[in-house]
Design an enzyme around this catalytic site. Sequence first.
Site, PDB file in Angstrom:
ATOM      1  N   ASN A   1      -0.632   1.400   6.374  1.00 40.62           N
ATOM      2  CA  ASN A   1       0.298   0.433   5.386  1.00 40.62           C
ATOM      3  C   ASN A   1       1.055  -0.706   6.265  1.00 40.62           C
ATOM      4  O   ASN A   1       1.701  -0.372   7.071  1.00 40.62           O
ATOM      5  CB  ASN A   1       1.432   1.186   4.508  1.00 40.62           C
ATOM      6  CG  ASN A   1       2.458   0.276   3.727  1.00 40.62           C
ATOM      7  OD1 ASN A   1       1.863  -0.798   3.435  1.00 40.62           O
ATOM      8  ND2 ASN A   1       3.774   0.701   3.533  1.00 40.62           N
ATOM      9  N   GLY A   2       0.698  -1.889   5.983  1.00 41.53           N
ATOM     10  CA  GLY A   2       1.454  -2.871   6.942  1.00 41.53           C
ATOM     11  C   GLY A   2       0.117  -4.232   7.484  1.00 41.53           C
ATOM     12  O   GLY A   2      -0.862  -4.096   7.044  1.00 41.53           O
TER      13      GLY A   2
ATOM     14  N   GLU B   1       4.403 -12.362 -14.926  1.00 37.56           N
ATOM     15  CA  GLU B   1       3.969 -11.058 -14.236  1.00 37.56           C
ATOM     16  C   GLU B   1       2.958 -10.379 -15.102  1.00 37.56           C
ATOM     17  O   GLU B   1       2.129  -9.614 -14.908  1.00 37.56           O
ATOM     18  CB  GLU B   1       5.258 -10.295 -13.885  1.00 37.56           C
ATOM     19  CG  GLU B   1       5.905 -10.822 -12.696  1.00 37.56           C
ATOM     20  CD  GLU B   1       6.930 -10.001 -12.310  1.00 37.56           C
ATOM     21  OE1 GLU B   1       7.207  -9.729 -10.988  1.00 37.56           O
ATOM     22  OE2 GLU B   1       8.035  -9.650 -13.168  1.00 37.56           O
TER      23      GLU B   1
ATOM     24  N   CYS C   1       0.860  -1.336   0.035  1.00 33.80           N
ATOM     25  CA  CYS C   1      -0.118   0.153  -0.020  1.00 33.80           C
ATOM     26  C   CYS C   1       0.731   1.209   0.092  1.00 33.80           C
ATOM     27  O   CYS C   1       1.830   1.364   0.662  1.00 33.80           O
ATOM     28  CB  CYS C   1      -0.810  -0.007   1.260  1.00 33.80           C
ATOM     29  SG  CYS C   1      -1.811  -1.281   1.541  1.00 33.80           S
TER      30      CYS C   1
ATOM     31  N   ARG D   1       2.409   0.824  -5.848  1.00 29.88           N
ATOM     32  CA  ARG D   1       2.486  -0.055  -4.538  1.00 29.88           C
ATOM     33  C   ARG D   1       1.390  -0.786  -4.321  1.00 29.88           C
ATOM     34  O   ARG D   1       1.299  -1.678  -3.389  1.00 29.88           O
ATOM     35  CB  ARG D   1       2.786   0.977  -3.537  1.00 29.88           C
ATOM     36  CG  ARG D   1       4.123   1.767  -3.609  1.00 29.88           C
ATOM     37  CD  ARG D   1       4.313   2.845  -2.260  1.00 29.88           C
ATOM     38  NE  ARG D   1       4.603   1.818  -1.414  1.00 29.88           N
ATOM     39  CZ  ARG D   1       5.848   1.543  -0.820  1.00 29.88           C
ATOM     40  NH1 ARG D   1       6.839   2.015  -1.534  1.00 29.88           N
ATOM     41  NH2 ARG D   1       5.907   0.956   0.292  1.00 29.88           N
TER      42      ARG D   1
ATOM     43  N   HIS E   1      13.080 -34.356 -17.638  1.00 28.18           N
ATOM     44  CA  HIS E   1      12.623 -34.817 -16.582  1.00 28.18           C
ATOM     45  C   HIS E   1      11.272 -34.350 -16.115  1.00 28.18           C
ATOM     46  O   HIS E   1      10.908 -34.185 -14.994  1.00 28.18           O
ATOM     47  CB  HIS E   1      13.414 -34.750 -15.138  1.00 28.18           C
ATOM     48  CG  HIS E   1      14.840 -35.423 -15.646  1.00 28.18           C
ATOM     49  ND1 HIS E   1      14.919 -36.618 -15.759  1.00 28.18           N
ATOM     50  CD2 HIS E   1      16.001 -34.957 -15.994  1.00 28.18           C
ATOM     51  CE1 HIS E   1      16.311 -36.808 -15.906  1.00 28.18           C
ATOM     52  NE2 HIS E   1      17.066 -35.700 -16.201  1.00 28.18           N
TER      53      HIS E   1
ATOM     54  N   GLU F   1      14.054 -15.839 -14.911  1.00 24.99           N
ATOM     55  CA  GLU F   1      13.840 -14.378 -15.044  1.00 24.99           C
ATOM     56  C   GLU F   1      12.815 -14.165 -16.047  1.00 24.99           C
ATOM     57  O   GLU F   1      11.739 -13.252 -16.021  1.00 24.99           O
ATOM     58  CB  GLU F   1      15.030 -13.340 -15.046  1.00 24.99           C
ATOM     59  CG  GLU F   1      14.712 -12.021 -14.896  1.00 24.99           C
ATOM     60  CD  GLU F   1      13.947 -11.152 -13.798  1.00 24.99           C
ATOM     61  OE1 GLU F   1      13.594 -12.068 -13.008  1.00 24.99           O
ATOM     62  OE2 GLU F   1      13.309 -10.224 -14.010  1.00 24.99           O
TER      63      GLU F   1
ATOM     64  N   TRP G   1      -3.306  -2.197  -1.762  1.00 26.48           N
ATOM     65  CA  TRP G   1      -3.060  -3.679  -1.981  1.00 26.48           C
ATOM     66  C   TRP G   1      -3.696  -4.429  -0.954  1.00 26.48           C
ATOM     67  O   TRP G   1      -3.091  -4.653   0.093  1.00 26.48           O
ATOM     68  CB  TRP G   1      -1.421  -3.847  -2.369  1.00 26.48           C
ATOM     69  CG  TRP G   1      -1.381  -5.124  -2.686  1.00 26.48           C
ATOM     70  CD1 TRP G   1      -1.164  -5.464  -4.156  1.00 26.48           C
ATOM     71  CD2 TRP G   1      -0.734  -6.480  -2.139  1.00 26.48           C
ATOM     72  NE1 TRP G   1      -0.807  -6.727  -4.445  1.00 26.48           N
ATOM     73  CE2 TRP G   1      -0.502  -7.504  -3.244  1.00 26.48           C
ATOM     74  CE3 TRP G   1      -0.514  -6.819  -0.903  1.00 26.48           C
ATOM     75  CZ2 TRP G   1      -0.232  -8.822  -2.988  1.00 26.48           C
ATOM     76  CZ3 TRP G   1      -0.293  -8.192  -0.605  1.00 26.48           C
ATOM     77  CH2 TRP G   1      -0.080  -9.025  -1.749  1.00 26.48           C
TER      78      TRP G   1
ATOM     79  N   LYS H   1       8.997 -12.547 -15.958  1.00 28.64           N
ATOM     80  CA  LYS H   1       8.851 -11.392 -16.520  1.00 28.64           C
ATOM     81  C   LYS H   1       7.320 -11.589 -17.401  1.00 28.64           C
ATOM     82  O   LYS H   1       6.288 -10.989 -17.389  1.00 28.64           O
ATOM     83  CB  LYS H   1       9.856 -10.843 -17.640  1.00 28.64           C
ATOM     84  CG  LYS H   1      11.055 -10.148 -17.040  1.00 28.64           C
ATOM     85  CD  LYS H   1      10.478  -8.780 -16.200  1.00 28.64           C
ATOM     86  CE  LYS H   1      10.270  -8.902 -14.832  1.00 28.64           C
ATOM     87  NZ  LYS H   1      11.143  -8.979 -13.815  1.00 28.64           N
TER      88      LYS H   1
ATOM     89  N   LYS I   1       4.554  -3.477  -6.195  1.00 27.90           N
ATOM     90  CA  LYS I   1       6.092  -3.039  -6.603  1.00 27.90           C
ATOM     91  C   LYS I   1       7.041  -3.652  -5.246  1.00 27.90           C
ATOM     92  O   LYS I   1       8.068  -4.377  -5.372  1.00 27.90           O
ATOM     93  CB  LYS I   1       6.018  -1.728  -6.905  1.00 27.90           C
ATOM     94  CG  LYS I   1       7.828  -1.349  -7.240  1.00 27.90           C
ATOM     95  CD  LYS I   1       8.202  -1.780  -8.550  1.00 27.90           C
ATOM     96  CE  LYS I   1       9.562  -1.617  -8.861  1.00 27.90           C
ATOM     97  NZ  LYS I   1      10.290  -2.649  -9.717  1.00 27.90           N
TER      98      LYS I   1
END
Length: 609
Positions: free
Chosen positions: A100-101, A489, A2, A27, A505, A482, A74, A486, A604
Amino acid sequence: MCGIIGYIGNKNASEVIIKGLKRLEYRGYDSAGIALVDGSIYVNKKSGKISELTALLDFESLKNFHTGIGHTRWATHGAPSDINAHPHLDCKEEIAIVHNGIIENYSVIKKMLLTKGHKVISETDTEVIVHLIEYFYQTNPLLEAVMMAITKLEGTFGLLVISKKEPGKIIAARKGSPLIIGIGDGEMILASDASAIVEYTRKVVYVEDNEIFEISGDSFKTYTIDHEKIKKEISNIDWDISSIEKQGFSHFMLKEIFEQPETINNAFRGRMLYDKGNIRLDGLRLTDEELSGINRITFIACGTSWHAGLIGQYLIEEYARIPVKVEYASEFRYRKPILTKGDLVIVISQSGETADTLAALREAKSKGVKVLGITNIVGSTIARESDGGVYIHAGPEIGVASTKAFTSQITVLILLTIFLARRRDMNSEEGKVYLEHLNEIPGHVTEILKHSDSIREIAEIYKDKSNFLYLGRGIHFPVALEGALKLKEISYIHAEGYPAAEMKHGPIALLDENMPVVFIVPKDEIYSKVMSNMEEVRARKAKIIAIANEGDEEIKKYANHVIYIPGVRKMLAPLLTVIPLQLLSYHMAVLRGCDVDQPRNLAKSVTVE
Ligand code: G6P
């Protein structure tokens, strides 16, 4: 996670808060809200993005409010609905808070509050805080009421509180969630990160855990949780507003991908000692004795930063011959890690605020080992709590999917590798060669970026596929991870990264003409092995996109598409191989109509566990 903002000064607070929320939107973007105060209190909040809230506001009619707070959420506790959106109010609608938390003991507090007759109307953990403040506010001023309330909270918070009975002030408190105060000319801007502040001032105060601020338009007082007054230092932010604008690019992510020649350069600038073939990393703050005594390095991180850690493992083990472990921060902290003398822990975090990484850092420090931080944000909690470290100097990264921070992290890991290797087997001549080659990397990246249009054409062909596989071996395996991350996401296509040979495998069962496979296959000592893996994939009719070195004509026989990159030393290759993968996922997401900079459900900076 947040974003929170507060404003107190002479401007129309609603305008400053909405502008700031837009800067903080990366955020979290599930809902947004604003509370303004003078003798009265005005609150408006809405699920969805900030634009949905903005559409409800008549800024002209709010122009006489000069103090207020705002929030972009968020969701953790409770769905992203209007009622769960912040700010939250007490029963009498006198006090408003943004948070926020996560409050871990909220259900216990809620039970207590219900017995005292409070009406808790949302499903959030946050709402109990405002009722708790209300409870203490009956007999105490706002500052004391907040102090008393937060002593009852377990969990994390960055908290802003206003009251219509004390309109000229904001109370701010922090434990575990970032909070910064910008000191302007007759105004104060509080925010969970500097991007919402830098437009007004570069003078800031970093709020530390268990500090409480009482803020008016032109001054602030700081206290410990036990009401002791403390003095705070004023710091300067070293970047400006242009760093957080799109500057003509259609998305922040694209701008950040294209910034990489410069950001990689910024990560090594001033740190290479060309004549000695060595590196200077003054921020490590390790003695010669401590450096020589390193028996093992543990990298701890989350997400893209964890992939950087994996690359660091390949680099340091191969070139500096020090054993390396790489840990997910969220796993490390709860499994009673064994750390002893000779262990060095290095946490990697772009934001410097990721809750799991921070907790892992504290866990490692409690075991008495040295902890270094590789971070981007100067003054972030991880940067401040580490024993030493290296800043990556990538500048603000706004796109939720990390790009330039990743290549800057790798650059710093290369520097660290050379630094450690030079203390062992690498001689100065070898060191010089690597430095010269590293110096050429920004130019190579510029060349690769010119392929953006042809990568877009490949994306056109595959944009409707549901699954992708990314394969690489050795140091290219983390790059495959990575690349896959990407893609999932930002385009919501399922993608997996695998060591190319391990593909046999399991994932091989998935291969058919509908499964595109991206191979990262620059020329190195295992090139021919990867070519065999490519044969196996081709035999199952899967389509192949290969990232290969310029001049590799052979590969055209195996791959349906080849994206060429310049050939460089293996140590430096991840800095180049990842660039086409970033572009591929970017174009794929745009073509699929996805919100590239604000992908669904992500944030983020994940400042909750
Ligand atoms: C979130 C972000 C990722 C990032 C990860 C770790 O998941 O969306 O892009 O890699 O957090 O963040 P950090 O700031 O610690 O590098």
